[in-house]
Design a protein around this motif. Structure first.
Motif, mmCIF file in Angstrom:
data_model
loop_
_atom_site.group_PDB
_atom_site.id
_atom_site.type_symbol
_atom_site.label_atom_id
_atom_site.label_comp_id
_atom_site.label_asym_id
_atom_site.label_seq_id
_atom_site.Cartn_x
_atom_site.Cartn_y
_atom_site.Cartn_z
ATOM 1 N N HIS A 79 0.700 -1.156 0.072
ATOM 2 C CA HIS A 79 -0.090 0.011 0.086
ATOM 3 C C HIS A 79 0.789 1.384 0.112
ATOM 4 O O HIS A 79 1.797 1.293 0.678
ATOM 5 C CB HIS A 79 -0.899 0.117 1.128
ATOM 6 N N VAL A 80 0.619 2.344 -1.050
ATOM 7 C CA VAL A 80 1.131 3.633 -0.910
ATOM 8 C C VAL A 80 -0.019 4.625 -0.586
ATOM 9 O O VAL A 80 -0.831 4.771 -1.247
ATOM 10 C CB VAL A 80 1.802 3.968 -2.243
ATOM 11 N N ASP A 81 0.283 5.290 0.212
ATOM 12 C CA ASP A 81 -0.559 6.716 0.597
ATOM 13 C C ASP A 81 0.023 7.613 -0.218
ATOM 14 O O ASP A 81 1.098 8.393 0.072
ATOM 15 C CB ASP A 81 -0.327 6.953 2.257
ATOM 16 N N VAL A 82 -0.669 7.946 -1.358
ATOM 17 C CA VAL A 82 -0.269 9.228 -2.309
ATOM 18 C C VAL A 82 -0.010 10.479 -1.674
ATOM 19 O O VAL A 82 1.122 11.002 -1.582
ATOM 20 C CB VAL A 82 -0.890 9.232 -3.398
ATOM 21 N N ARG A 83 -0.866 10.900 -0.799
ATOM 22 C CA ARG A 83 -0.784 12.026 -0.217
ATOM 23 C C ARG A 83 0.385 12.424 0.613
ATOM 24 O O ARG A 83 0.957 13.350 0.660
ATOM 25 C CB ARG A 83 -2.267 12.727 0.480
ATOM 26 N N ALA A 84 0.519 11.423 1.714
ATOM 27 C CA ALA A 84 1.545 11.404 2.578
ATOM 28 C C ALA A 84 2.892 11.181 2.098
ATOM 29 O O ALA A 84 3.821 12.070 2.578
ATOM 30 C CB ALA A 84 1.407 10.164 3.823
ATOM 31 N N THR A 85 2.953 10.562 1.003
ATOM 32 C CA THR A 85 4.259 10.290 0.333
ATOM 33 C C THR A 85 4.885 11.528 -0.291
ATOM 34 O O THR A 85 5.874 12.160 -0.420
ATOM 35 C CB THR A 85 4.225 9.253 -0.700
ATOM 36 N N LEU A 86 3.978 12.466 -0.981
ATOM 37 C CA LEU A 86 4.137 13.616 -1.698
ATOM 38 C C LEU A 86 4.058 14.816 -0.976
ATOM 39 O O LEU A 86 4.207 15.879 -1.624
ATOM 40 C CB LEU A 86 3.303 13.610 -2.887
ATOM 41 N N ARG A 87 3.558 14.600 0.271
ATOM 42 C CA ARG A 87 3.203 15.900 0.816
ATOM 43 C C ARG A 87 4.692 16.720 0.914
ATOM 44 O O ARG A 87 4.640 17.929 0.767
ATOM 45 C CB ARG A 87 2.709 15.803 2.136
ATOM 46 N N PRO A 88 5.859 16.459 1.134
ATOM 47 C CA PRO A 88 7.004 17.270 1.236
ATOM 48 C C PRO A 88 7.198 18.069 -0.102
ATOM 49 O O PRO A 88 8.182 18.739 -0.123
ATOM 50 C CB PRO A 88 8.068 16.177 1.195
ATOM 51 N N LEU A 89 6.372 17.454 -1.086
ATOM 52 C CA LEU A 89 6.809 18.258 -2.402
ATOM 53 C C LEU A 89 6.181 19.387 -2.405
ATOM 54 O O LEU A 89 6.035 20.350 -3.184
ATOM 55 C CB LEU A 89 6.453 17.562 -3.421
ATOM 56 N N SER A 90 5.176 19.770 -1.355
ATOM 57 C CA SER A 90 4.045 20.708 -1.518
ATOM 58 C C SER A 90 4.897 21.854 -0.624
ATOM 59 O O SER A 90 5.309 21.797 0.465
ATOM 60 C CB SER A 90 2.684 20.728 -0.920
ATOM 61 N N ARG A 124 -0.021 3.388 11.968
ATOM 62 C CA ARG A 124 -1.126 4.391 11.533
ATOM 63 C C ARG A 124 -0.565 4.807 10.213
ATOM 64 O O ARG A 124 -1.321 5.401 9.463
ATOM 65 C CB ARG A 124 -1.158 5.575 12.532
ATOM 66 N N LEU A 125 0.429 4.695 9.507
ATOM 67 C CA LEU A 125 0.792 4.999 8.470
ATOM 68 C C LEU A 125 1.857 4.099 7.482
ATOM 69 O O LEU A 125 2.668 4.128 7.095
ATOM 70 C CB LEU A 125 2.098 6.356 8.618
ATOM 71 N N PRO A 126 1.000 3.180 7.499
ATOM 72 C CA PRO A 126 1.567 1.949 6.686
ATOM 73 C C PRO A 126 1.881 2.292 5.111
ATOM 74 O O PRO A 126 2.810 1.630 4.552
ATOM 75 C CB PRO A 126 0.629 0.672 6.490
ATOM 76 N N GLY A 127 1.414 3.015 4.599
ATOM 77 C CA GLY A 127 1.457 3.644 3.137
ATOM 78 C C GLY A 127 2.619 4.826 3.090
ATOM 79 O O GLY A 127 2.632 5.225 1.954
ATOM 80 N N LEU A 128 3.152 5.228 4.089
ATOM 81 C CA LEU A 128 4.091 6.178 3.889
ATOM 82 C C LEU A 128 5.614 5.877 3.292
ATOM 83 O O LEU A 128 5.893 4.768 3.750
ATOM 84 C CB LEU A 128 4.369 6.840 5.401
ATOM 85 N N ARG A 129 5.701 6.588 2.154
ATOM 86 C CA ARG A 129 6.954 6.255 1.640
ATOM 87 C C ARG A 129 8.005 7.414 1.377
ATOM 88 O O ARG A 129 7.336 8.486 1.415
ATOM 89 C CB ARG A 129 6.924 5.600 0.032
ATOM 90 N N LEU A 130 9.192 7.202 0.989
ATOM 91 C CA LEU A 130 9.973 8.475 0.796
ATOM 92 C C LEU A 130 9.694 8.459 -0.803
ATOM 93 O O LEU A 130 10.326 7.645 -1.652
ATOM 94 C CB LEU A 130 11.485 8.163 1.315
ATOM 95 N N THR A 131 9.592 9.783 -1.365
ATOM 96 C CA THR A 131 9.618 10.043 -2.753
ATOM 97 C C THR A 131 11.138 10.207 -3.134
ATOM 98 O O THR A 131 12.089 10.589 -2.762
ATOM 99 C CB THR A 131 8.830 11.297 -2.789
ATOM 100 N N ARG A 132 11.258 9.811 -4.509
ATOM 101 C CA ARG A 132 12.258 10.260 -5.348
ATOM 102 C C ARG A 132 11.933 10.690 -6.384
ATOM 103 O O ARG A 132 11.420 9.876 -7.492
ATOM 104 C CB ARG A 132 13.012 8.862 -5.576
ATOM 105 N N THR A 133 12.112 12.111 -6.734
ATOM 106 C CA THR A 133 11.490 12.956 -8.018
ATOM 107 C C THR A 133 12.338 12.634 -9.041
ATOM 108 O O THR A 133 12.065 13.013 -10.327
ATOM 109 C CB THR A 133 11.222 14.316 -7.790
ATOM 110 N N ASN A 134 13.685 12.493 -8.923
ATOM 111 C CA ASN A 134 14.764 12.304 -10.033
ATOM 112 C C ASN A 134 14.689 13.854 -10.722
ATOM 113 O O ASN A 134 15.117 13.987 -11.866
ATOM 114 C CB ASN A 134 14.318 11.339 -11.107
ATOM 115 N N GLN A 135 14.718 14.985 -9.794
ATOM 116 C CA GLN A 135 14.800 16.426 -10.228
ATOM 117 C C GLN A 135 15.707 16.910 -9.339
ATOM 118 O O GLN A 135 14.973 17.370 -8.236
ATOM 119 C CB GLN A 135 13.580 16.867 -10.590
#
Length: 315
Positions: free
Chosen positions: A24-35, A115-126
């Protein structure tokens, strides 16, 4: 792995794919650091969909991500659509292995991980696209930095392609950042020290992007980033976290993070040295621990008056 992508037709149909991660991947939690704040013109959440305006190496693109029962559905528009769709798996944490992180002995982290099983570290490659906003955040409040980011992107970016939400804007590329005149930086509240650093970053953009070939951050990537005058340990860490997916790059020198980590883990504030001491048992995973703390919703107690924000834009 994503399904085979569909090529857009002349009418502007998107490239589409479905990413089906093994966990499982939590899209919002994973990408929140990009905001970069709630008003970030390059990042938007509308209903159940997350939108990003991306300056891909192949051109501007709009990315729409939505979790479905079948996986994570991605739509992309614009000249950079192919690149963005190909980048989706790593952007959503593919290759980010949490299996070696053991938080069983810490009640706070154990609960956050549960509580956050879908949290991942993003790699944007940018690299440059992550480095420029990090430079804007040097030695100022988040509110000041995010205001500058909004002003500069809206004035010098371009409307996101495709059926993007109103106001979604693609940030400038390296050449675009270099074309911004000095008075526009001043108008956005960015002093010469930070704007000059952005100019130096953008002047060597291709060599910075090549650090992605060195893997998920690490000492050599940090050394190359910090070889640019004006890029210190904090800015390098903030960049490697987002561009490279570095799992062990805590942001030393941050105004708020040491106290946040201290309150979360031992119930009292600490300084940078104290933060590193607390994180040492999880060396190799220190940024994962930091993300668990920040994504958990925990906030440190508030004492005393707030910092006064100085506005020098019209002086």
């Amino acid at each position: 792995m994503p399904d085979p992508a569909l090529t857009p037709d002349e009418a502007g149909a998107p490239i589409e794919t479905t990413y089906r991660p093994s966990e499982h991947v939590d899209v919002r939690a994973t990408l929140r650091p990009l905001s970069r704040g709630s008003g970030d013109p390059a990042f938007r959440v509308v209903g159940g969909a997350l939108w990003r305006a991306v300056r891909a190496p192949t051109g501007p693109a709009t990315l729409r991500l939505e979790s479905t029962t079948d996986g994570i559905r991605a739509h992309a528009w614009g000249p950079g659509a192919d690149w963005v769709v190909e980048a989706v798996p790593e952007m959503l944490g593919r290759g980010d292995d949490w299996s070696g992180l053991d938080v069983a002995d810490n009640a706070f982290l154990r609960d956050a991980r549960h509580r956050l099983p879908g949290l991942r570290l993003t790699r944007t490659n940018q690299v440059v696209q992550m480095l420029v906003p990090a430079v804007l955040e040097q030695k100022v409040t988040s509110r000041e930095a995010w205001r500058a980011w909004r002003d500069l992107v809206r004035r010098h970016g371009e409307p996101a392609p495709g059926p993007a939400p109103d106001g979604l804007v693609v940030p400038p590329d390296a050449a675009g950042w270099r074309r911004i005149p000095s008075w526009e930086w001043h108008r956005a509240g960015v002093g010469p020290q930070r704007s000059d650093t952005v100019m130096r970053v953008c002047a060597v953009a291709p060599s910075l992007e090549r650090t992605l070939a060195l893997g998920r951050g690490g000492p050599e990537v940090e050394r190359r980033l910090r070889s640019i005058p004006g890029i210190g340990v904090w800015t390098a860490a903030e960049t490697m976290q987002r561009a490279h997916g570095d799992a062990d790059s805590p942001s030393v020198g941050d105004y708020h993070l040491p106290a946040l980590v201290g309150w979360a883990l031992i119930g009292r504030p600490v300084d940078d040295d104290g933060m590193l001491e607390l994180l040492e048992p999880w060396r190799g995973h220190r940024e994962r621990v930091m993300r668990l703390i920040s994504a958990s919703g925990f906030s440190k107690p508030k004492f005393g008056p707030r910092m006064t924000i100085q506005d020098h834009r019209f002086h």
